[in-house]
Every structure is written in C-alpha cells, then in structure tokens.
Design a protein around this motif. Structure first.
Motif, PDB file in Angstrom:
ATOM      1  N   PRO A   1     -19.999  66.103   1.648  1.00  0.00           N
ATOM      2  CA  PRO A   1     -19.659  65.128   2.353  1.00  0.00           C
ATOM      3  C   PRO A   1     -20.093  64.188   1.102  1.00  0.00           C
ATOM      4  CG  PRO A   1     -21.746  66.490   3.410  1.00  0.00           C
ATOM      5  CD  PRO A   1     -20.392  67.792   2.334  1.00  0.00           C
ATOM      6  N   LEU A   2     -20.762  64.339  -0.085  1.00  0.00           N
ATOM      7  CA  LEU A   2     -21.050  63.563  -1.373  1.00  0.00           C
ATOM      8  C   LEU A   2     -19.194  63.264  -1.736  1.00  0.00           C
ATOM      9  CD1 LEU A   2     -22.210  62.274  -3.531  1.00  0.00           C
ATOM     10  CD2 LEU A   2     -21.818  64.391  -4.754  1.00  0.00           C
ATOM     11  N   VAL A   3     -18.258  63.847  -2.160  1.00  0.00           N
ATOM     12  CA  VAL A   3     -16.708  63.491  -2.091  1.00  0.00           C
ATOM     13  C   VAL A   3     -16.157  63.104  -1.423  1.00  0.00           C
ATOM     14  CG1 VAL A   3     -14.727  63.820  -2.460  1.00  0.00           C
ATOM     15  CG2 VAL A   3     -16.277  65.949  -3.654  1.00  0.00           C
ATOM     16  N   GLN A   4     -16.433  62.789  -0.057  1.00  0.00           N
ATOM     17  CA  GLN A   4     -16.603  62.005   1.190  1.00  0.00           C
ATOM     18  C   GLN A   4     -16.579  60.725   1.071  1.00  0.00           C
ATOM     19  OE1 GLN A   4     -16.691  63.785   5.298  1.00  0.00           O
ATOM     20  NE2 GLN A   4     -15.100  65.304   4.574  1.00  0.00           N
ATOM     21  N   ALA A   5     -18.625  60.919   0.829  1.00  0.00           N
ATOM     22  CA  ALA A   5     -18.983  58.979   0.904  1.00  0.00           C
ATOM     23  C   ALA A   5     -18.855  58.231   0.052  1.00  0.00           C
ATOM     24  CB  ALA A   5     -20.788  59.506   0.767  1.00  0.00           C
ATOM     25  N   LEU A   6     -18.254  58.883  -1.542  1.00  0.00           N
ATOM     26  CA  LEU A   6     -17.700  58.479  -3.218  1.00  0.00           C
ATOM     27  C   LEU A   6     -16.606  58.099  -2.250  1.00  0.00           C
ATOM     28  CD1 LEU A   6     -18.441  60.870  -5.724  1.00  0.00           C
ATOM     29  CD2 LEU A   6     -19.781  58.702  -4.989  1.00  0.00           C
ATOM     30  N   THR A   7     -15.610  58.501  -1.736  1.00  0.00           N
ATOM     31  CA  THR A   7     -14.500  57.553  -1.108  1.00  0.00           C
ATOM     32  C   THR A   7     -14.027  56.838  -0.244  1.00  0.00           C
ATOM     33  OG1 THR A   7     -13.755  59.821   0.317  1.00  0.00           O
ATOM     34  CG2 THR A   7     -13.323  59.964  -2.268  1.00  0.00           C
ATOM     35  N   GLY A   8     -15.281  56.936   0.402  1.00  0.00           N
ATOM     36  CA  GLY A   8     -15.516  55.691   1.915  1.00  0.00           C
ATOM     37  C   GLY A   8     -15.189  56.567   2.691  1.00  0.00           C
ATOM     38  N   GLN A   9     -15.476  57.223   2.917  1.00  0.00           N
ATOM     39  CA  GLN A   9     -14.747  58.250   4.509  1.00  0.00           C
ATOM     40  C   GLN A   9     -15.785  59.194   4.667  1.00  0.00           C
ATOM     41  OE1 GLN A   9     -12.027  57.974   5.360  1.00  0.00           O
ATOM     42  NE2 GLN A   9     -10.923  56.315   4.532  1.00  0.00           N
ATOM     43  N   ALA A  10     -17.504  58.719   4.790  1.00  0.00           N
ATOM     44  CA  ALA A  10     -17.794  59.582   5.682  1.00  0.00           C
ATOM     45  C   ALA A  10     -18.439  60.049   6.417  1.00  0.00           C
ATOM     46  CB  ALA A  10     -19.371  58.455   4.861  1.00  0.00           C
ATOM     47  N   ALA A  11     -18.541  60.927   7.321  1.00  0.00           N
ATOM     48  CA  ALA A  11     -18.415  61.475   8.411  1.00  0.00           C
ATOM     49  C   ALA A  11     -19.143  60.184   9.213  1.00  0.00           C
ATOM     50  CB  ALA A  11     -18.970  62.998   8.088  1.00  0.00           C
ATOM     51  N   SER A  12     -20.632  59.884   9.259  1.00  0.00           N
ATOM     52  CA  SER A  12     -21.196  59.472   9.229  1.00  0.00           C
ATOM     53  C   SER A  12     -21.293  57.917   9.967  1.00  0.00           C
ATOM     54  CB  SER A  12     -22.753  59.448   8.598  1.00  0.00           C
ATOM     55  OG  SER A  12     -22.336  58.209   7.447  1.00  0.00           O
ATOM     56  N   ASP A  13     -19.905  57.616   9.224  1.00  0.00           N
ATOM     57  CA  ASP A  13     -19.147  56.633   9.305  1.00  0.00           C
ATOM     58  C   ASP A  13     -18.851  56.065  10.087  1.00  0.00           C
ATOM     59  OD1 ASP A  13     -17.768  53.811   8.829  1.00  0.00           O
ATOM     60  OD2 ASP A  13     -16.771  54.018   6.944  1.00  0.00           O
ATOM     61  N   ALA A  14     -18.891  55.031  11.056  1.00  0.00           N
ATOM     62  CA  ALA A  14     -17.872  54.954  12.933  1.00  0.00           C
ATOM     63  C   ALA A  14     -16.253  54.916  12.648  1.00  0.00           C
ATOM     64  CB  ALA A  14     -18.503  54.138  13.641  1.00  0.00           C
ATOM     65  N   THR A  15     -15.598  54.442  11.155  1.00  0.00           N
ATOM     66  CA  THR A  15     -14.250  54.058  11.101  1.00  0.00           C
ATOM     67  C   THR A  15     -13.316  55.024  11.171  1.00  0.00           C
ATOM     68  OG1 THR A  15     -15.054  51.685   9.639  1.00  0.00           O
ATOM     69  CG2 THR A  15     -12.542  52.705   9.638  1.00  0.00           C
ATOM     70  N   PRO A  16     -12.993  55.041  12.177  1.00  0.00           N
ATOM     71  CA  PRO A  16     -11.029  57.043  12.158  1.00  0.00           C
ATOM     72  C   PRO A  16     -11.080  56.365  10.891  1.00  0.00           C
ATOM     73  CG  PRO A  16     -10.357  55.007  13.617  1.00  0.00           C
ATOM     74  CD  PRO A  16     -12.450  54.747  12.833  1.00  0.00           C
ATOM     75  N   PRO A  17     -10.478  57.959  10.393  1.00  0.00           N
ATOM     76  CA  PRO A  17     -10.308  58.270   9.013  1.00  0.00           C
ATOM     77  C   PRO A  17      -9.003  57.562   8.138  1.00  0.00           C
ATOM     78  CG  PRO A  17     -10.075  59.771  10.548  1.00  0.00           C
ATOM     79  CD  PRO A  17     -10.849  59.154  10.836  1.00  0.00           C
ATOM     80  N   ARG A  18      -8.211  57.459  10.438  1.00  0.00           N
ATOM     81  CA  ARG A  18      -6.856  56.785  10.006  1.00  0.00           C
ATOM     82  C   ARG A  18      -6.877  55.253  11.084  1.00  0.00           C
ATOM     83  NH1 ARG A  18      -2.636  61.325  11.092  1.00  0.00           N
ATOM     84  NH2 ARG A  18      -1.314  59.510   9.821  1.00  0.00           N
ATOM     85  N   PRO A  19      -5.606  54.454  10.787  1.00  0.00           N
ATOM     86  CA  PRO A  19      -6.179  53.884  11.784  1.00  0.00           C
ATOM     87  C   PRO A  19      -5.221  54.034  12.965  1.00  0.00           C
ATOM     88  CG  PRO A  19      -4.626  53.090   9.939  1.00  0.00           C
ATOM     89  CD  PRO A  19      -6.051  54.313   9.360  1.00  0.00           C
ATOM     90  N   HIS A  20      -5.519  53.659  14.104  1.00  0.00           N
ATOM     91  CA  HIS A  20      -4.680  54.148  15.455  1.00  0.00           C
ATOM     92  C   HIS A  20      -3.607  52.525  15.740  1.00  0.00           C
ATOM     93  CE1 HIS A  20      -2.832  55.003  19.175  1.00  0.00           C
ATOM     94  NE2 HIS A  20      -3.631  56.077  18.845  1.00  0.00           N
ATOM     95  N   PRO A  21      -2.665  52.313  16.033  1.00  0.00           N
ATOM     96  CA  PRO A  21      -1.790  51.447  15.785  1.00  0.00           C
ATOM     97  C   PRO A  21      -1.869  51.247  16.880  1.00  0.00           C
ATOM     98  CG  PRO A  21      -0.140  52.974  15.758  1.00  0.00           C
ATOM     99  CD  PRO A  21      -1.722  53.822  15.262  1.00  0.00           C
ATOM    100  N   GLY A  22      -1.671  51.288  17.926  1.00  0.00           N
ATOM    101  CA  GLY A  22      -2.274  51.199  19.647  1.00  0.00           C
ATOM    102  C   GLY A  22      -3.595  50.414  19.590  1.00  0.00           C
TER     103      GLY A  22
END
Length: 737
Positions: free
Chosen positions: A548-569
């Motif tokens: 969780p710490l590494v993900q938070a430092l890189t802007g990829q926190a699991a609590s973030d509602a933004t998906p890790p990859r943008p869906h082109p659809g």
C-alpha cells in the motif's frame, strides 16, 4: 556389459564434441554472410529499406518457386514478417512445412520481410512501421489482379509490430495472423508466467538504458535470447545437450539446423529497445490505445478492419494465452463493442506446443498453418465478432471430406468476450501492481539519465562495446569451440574414425538405463529449482508493488477510485463514434438487393448454428462464385456479408422485416435461382437440423411470394416475412454459412 557401455560413452563424447565443433564453424559462417537468415526457400530482393527516406535495416523479398508451378495471380499474396527479438530472420520459412511452405502449396504468391544484423543508426520502431507499410504498398502494386489485400503473418515480436502498422494503415492489410505474439504484457496466470515480472524486479527500464549505453548505442540481441534461456534452466543447462548426446547418431542435423537460428544473434538500436521496454513490456500501452506516433496517429487496434487470427499455446512460456489474447478484454467491454467496431477476431489455442514450435514445428505447419492458409477466404468472410478455430482429424467417416483440404477439417465456432475473459482472467489488483511498477520504472529511468548516464557514455568507446559483445556468455559458447581452436582438428579426425566403426551399446544395457534415470533426476531437480525461483519472483514482485505504501507513493493507491489503466471505451470520442455507427446501421437496414437478401436468408437459416464448417463454406463459395465474379469482386462480396451480419446482429427483427423490400426489384427467375441455391448449401455436408429445415422453408416461402408477385403484379400482396424469434440472442447465434 561395462566395456560395451564404456566404449559407447567414449564414442558419444567424441561425436558430441565434433557436433559442437561444427556448430561453432556454422556460427562463424553464418555471421560472415551478407544477409544471414535460415530461410529454406530461394528468394530475391524486391525492395531494400536502406533506400527509403527513413532508412531501416529491413527488406522485402519475393519467395521463388523454381521447382513448383507459378502461384495463382488471382490469389491474395502472403507476407511473412519474422521477429527481430534477438535472432536473425527466416524462422517463418525454416522448413518446407512452415508458414511460407503451406501458403505456396495453397497457390498464393509469397513474400518475406527480413532484416540485417545491424540496425541503421537512429532507426526507430516507428521507422520500421512506415517501412512495412511501404513494403505492403509494393506487394499490392505487384498483384493488381489479386482477390484482396495481402495476408500478413507476424511471428512473436513481429506480431505486435504488424498490428501497430495495421492500426496506422488499415487499408493495406488483408487477414492478419499473429502467432505467439505478446500484446498485453501485464496479463498472465499466477504461478506460471514469471517473465512478466522481470521489468519490475530489475527496478524498471533503466537497466535497458544502461545496456544500450554500454553497447555504444546498440542493444545486443543475445541478452534477449538469454532471457528466453533462463525461463527453462532444465532445457538450457541439461536436456537440450543431453538429448544430443543420447541420440548422437541421429540428432545432429536437427540440432545444427536449430542452432543456426538460435545462435544468429542480431542487434537493435538503443532507442528501439528503450521504446519497446518502456511502452510495451513495462508500460503495456498498446493494448489500451495509448500509443501515439510522431505524426499524431493514435495506434488503436480497434481501427483494424481485417480479420485478426491469434494463434497461441498453453505450452508457451514466453507468450502465454493471456498475453496473446488480453488485448481483446483490454479494448472491448462486451460483444456489442466488437460489433460496433466491425472487428473480426479468431483465436486458436494449442494444447501443448512451445513458443518456437508455433513457428518451426512441422506438425503445426501441416495442421494449423495449413488450415489457416487454405481457408483464408472463409476467415476473411467472417462477420464481426469473436470466434475460435477448431481443427479436427479427417477420418473415413467424415461426410464430404473432399470439400476440406489436407488431413484436417477446420470449423469456426462463435465465442464471446466472456469466453476470452475466462482465458485471460484479468485482475484489477494485478494491474495496479504493474501500474505501480511502471511508475517506479519512469522514476528510476529519469534518475539514471540525470545522474549516471552521462558518466557511462563518457567511459564507453566502440572498442569497449565490441569487447562486451564478444564476451557475452551466449556468444562465448559458440566462439570458443570451432576449427579456430587448436584441438579441433584432433577431435574431427577421431570423430571420423568413430563414425566408420561406430559400436552403439544395446538399448537394454542396465548402465544405459541408469544413465537415463540420472538424466531424469537432473531434469526434475532443475525443474524444481525453476519452480522455486519463479515462486520467489512472483512473491517478491507482489510484496514490493502490492505494498500500500509503494502504491500510494506512485499514485496507485487501492483506495483510489481511478482504475489503474484507462479503458479506451469510455472516452468522449469513442462514445460519439458509437452513436454515429448505431445511426448508420439503423439507416442501412432497408438498403440492398438480391445478394444482400441471400446473405440475410442464409444467416436467418443458420441462426441456431454455432459452428461454420469449412466444407459448407467452400461449397457456398463455389456456388456463389459465378455471381460475384460478374459485376463485383470478392472484396465487395466480403463487405456485403459483413455488413448484413452486422445489421442482423444490430436489429434482427428489422433486418428480416425488410427482406421483401430487398427482393422487390429482382427478376422472378433470379429470385427462384437464389432459393434453389439456398437449398443446395443447406443439404451439404450433412442433413440440416429441424430448426434449420423449418427456417429454410420459411425463406423459400418468402422468396416464392416475391417471385409470384413479380409474375402477377396486378395481384401483388403486401407480403410479410413469417419469421420466428431465435432461441438464443442474435448476437451469439448468427454465424456465416
């Protein structure tokens, strides 16, 4: 017993050493060739990439057929593109039973896109894409009477490269076959595909930049080959060499033939390799349409309008099925999305063949590649959707076996996004870990470029780069043992004497059986070590990038509602595209004539059938060919088939209700001839199902009403189409006849 085994072992050792000596000689001779390749077919250069405005080390060659009839000029040409992934070119034509071989036997003109060992300084991946487009333009110009655009086959790395080119220039491509090609690099099965973790475990692509700098601007392909070797240490360290030793009397030709390819290491520019690692291996941007060319063209695989055949294998540890098929679930949310983009995707999953076997196995060539080549028109006619290719043995009991070429029968079965998803098994939590690793890679690369790269480049010279290349572990094994070694003549002379007086040990010798048992134990031990190592890789990756710490430092926190990859659809432009396409299909439902009516009727009859059989399709094409050769060609016929299928999938009831309108301007004789054609197609190769027979009678009734109305215009009735609702949803039930 002991003496027999001892003599046999000594002879095997000497013969083994002699084969390795010949391997070293072959390696030196291969590197000395002006255009080293392993093609088993004569070829002539048609166009050199060195002469282009943006020069590249690629070239287009025509495959010659001096001992065979000239290819049929009306058949679409095949273009095989080999991977530049560390080895030299030619693997697609390595044997007679190969992609090139089966295409030639099917009567198609064949071309080959290969490359030189050294890249042009400054050459980029984008330059190669433009060169491939120019080569295809040349092939198209050379075949003005072809039934359609070229079939393009891309193996391994060449697979994603031709998909990128097709997304940039879709009008140049006929059917596309990608074999063992990784496109979705984060995908994989837990516990089985450790190669995808390599970038994250090394801290990102800064290692690639370092390797390019140490190579003085060139990346040594031997390093890529070493990564492949490391995947299976049992084979690399023991099994491959032991198999040669144990079968020294018969194995040498096959071993040397493969080693000519495996040891033909080539180079890439550092900018090429950096682009590949940053954007594909670690960034995984191709599968979500995030790549944009320097000309501003978005490389969206949904732009491709040609059928895409994806051939992969469960036994492939370099490109497992999730990486070959994952781009489908990355780009499309559901089957309607596939329909709206008018895209046809056919996948075939082999049970066990390894990565290289997909390209070099004679058995695969005789089966899968032969069926793809001989049924390319079937594949080209498939409506939009996802399908699976099923290939079964032809037996004496196979009905109408003469309508299927070769020893197998190909059928195409309708599949859905959910079927692909079951293979790929996408995982948002897993994607988040890889997105974290990608962000860490960007940071580490920026730090390397700022603080380390200037010092490395200041110390590297062409001489040090050549020294590092010559001392690469894979190259050393080829360089040290050849006729250049002082002991080589002694071994060669002794080996010749042994071949004249060879005394192999009996197969039932207990010591020989003990030798085999020891070999099996060594192989099992190395396999156990590999499994432990791979588990350690996966666990370490999960601990670091799942933190969780590494993900938070890189802007990829699991609590973030933004998906890790943008869906082109979900982009605004995509939503507008969907709205426009839907409107166009609504407008086209009542447009068409006799041919369109025939296609709709055929789809209506077969709406319950889940499989399109090559025998039935070959018969249908044979019967319809006189019609489509008068007035319009095969490509126009393909467009009609695909368009009518889209309309029926989009609005089944509306498309069938409009059938009388499509027949309104046809002559009575033509309408009745069409009804007779429908009956012929339905009765071959086996008896129709009850639902199909009933549907045929409904269509015959509709056609007779239309013909009778033309016979007696004064008493014309307002005919309605007596259709019944399909038992399954149209989107999953309509397949081509």
């Amino acid at each position: 017993m002991l003496s027999d085994y001892a003599l046999d072992s000594w002879q095997r050792i000497v013969l083994y050493a002699d084969v390795m000596r010949r391997r070293g000689n072959q390696y030196q001779e291969h590197l000395a060739e002006e255009v080293p390749n392993v093609l088993d077919f004569p070829a002539e250069l048609v166009m050199s990439g060195l002469a282009l405005a943006r020069p590249v080390n690629y070239g287009l060659a025509r495959i010659l057929t001096p001992d065979a009839p000239e290819p049929d000029p009306t058949k679409r040409p095949f273009v095989v593109v080999d991977p530049r992934a560390g080895h030299g070119p030619g693997i697609g034509g390595f044997k007679a039973e190969s992609e090139i071989g089966v295409a030639l036997r099917a009567g198609h003109p064949c071309y080959f896109i290969g490359f030189l060992p050294d890249p042009v300084p400054g050459q980029t991946v984008e330059d190669v894409m433009h060169a491939e487009a120019i080569f295809l333009e040349k092939v198209i110009a050379l075949h003005p009477h072809s039934d359609g655009k070229p079939v393009v086959i891309g193996n391994c790395q060449a697979g994603w490269q031709i998909l990128m080119t097709a997304a940039m220039r879709p009008e140049l491509f006929g059917p596309i076959i990608v074999a063992g090609a990784p496109v979705s690099y984060w995908a994989g099965w837990h516990g089985r595909n450790p190669m995808r973790y390599a970038g994250g475990l090394m801290g990102g692509s800064w290692v690639t930049a370092l390797a390019g700098d140490l190579g003085n601007g060139r990346f040594d392909g031997a390093s890529l080959v070493q990564n492949f070797e490391n995947l299976n240490p049992a084979n690399t360290l023991w099994s491959k060499q032991y198999n040669l030793y144990a079968n020294i009397d018969t194995e040498a030709p096959r071993y040397l033939g493969f080693e000519k390819y495996w040891g033909g290491h080539v180079f890439l520019n550092d900018v090429e390799m950096q682009y590949i690692v940053d954007n594909l291996f670690i960034g995984n941007r191709l599968a979500t349409a995030e790549l944009i060319t320097s000309d501003g063209v978005r490389l969206d695989l949904r732009n491709i309008r040609s059928p895409i055949v994806v051939f992969c294998s469960n036994g492939d540890n370099i490109t497992p099925p999730p990486q070959a098929l994952g781009w489908i679930t990355d780009l499309y949310r559901d089957d309607k999305d596939v329909l709206l983009h008018d895209q046809t995707i056919v996948y075939a999953v082999h049970d066990s063949i390894g990565h290289l076997g997909i390209f070099v196995s004679s058995k695969v060539g005789r089966k899968e590649h032969q069926k793809f080549a001989s049924n390319i028109d079937l594949i080209n006619l498939l409506p939009a959707g996802i399908y699976q290719a099923l290939i079964v043995d032809k037996t004496p009991d196979t009905p109408n076996a003469d309508l299927a070429s070769g020893d197998y029968v190909l059928s195409i079965q309708r599949r859905s996004i959910e079927d692909v998803r079951a293979i790929v098994q996408p995982d948002v939590a897993n994607d988040r870990k890889f997105a974290t690793a990608a962000r860490v890679s960007e940071v580490n690369l920026a730090m390397y470029r700022s603080f380390v790269q200037p010092w490395v480049r200041a110390m590297v010279t062409p001489l040090t780069a050549r020294f590092l290349q010559a001392t690469h572990p894979l190259r050393v094994s080829y360089e040290l043992w050849s006729d250049r070694n002082l002991l080589a003549p002694v071994v060669a002379l002794e080996a010749e004497k042994i071949r004249q007086h060879r005394q192999p040990v009996s197969s039932d010798n207990p010591l020989l059986k003990m030798q085999e048992a020891v070999s099996d134990t060594i192989t099992a031990s190395l396999d156990s070590w590999r499994e432990w190592r791979d588990t350690l890789y996966e666990t370490t990756f999960d601990l670091i990038y799942g933190s969780p710490l590494v993900q938070a430092l890189t802007g990829q926190a699991a609590s973030d509602a933004t998906p890790p990859r943008p869906h082109p659809g979900i982009s605004p432009e995509h939503c507008e595209y969907v709205r426009c396409e839907t409107q166009h299909m609504d407008d086209d439902v009542r447009h068409g004539g006799l041919v369109e009516a025939a296609v709709r009727a055929l789809f209506y009859i077969y709406r319950f059938r889940m499989i399109a059989d090559e025998r039935r399709v070959n018969l249908a094409l044979k019967l319809v060919k006189p019609q489509y050769t008068q007035g319009f060609g095969m490509e126009q016929f393909r467009c009609i088939v695909r368009q009518q299928a889209r309309l029926m999938l989009h609005d089944f009831d509306g498309a069938m209700a409009a059938l009388p309108d499509l027949l309104a301007n046809a002559e009575p004789d033509a309408i009745r001839a069409l009804a007779e054609w429908l009956q012929q197609v339905l009765l071959v190769p086996e008896e129709p199902a009850p639902d199909e027979d009933a549907s045929l009678q409904q269509m015959l009734d509709v056609f007779e009403r239309a013909a009778s109305a033309k016979d007696k215009p004064a008493v014309r009735e307002s005919a309605s189409v007596p259709v019944t609702q399909p038992k399954a949803k149209p989107a999953k039930s309509i397949t081509p006849a």
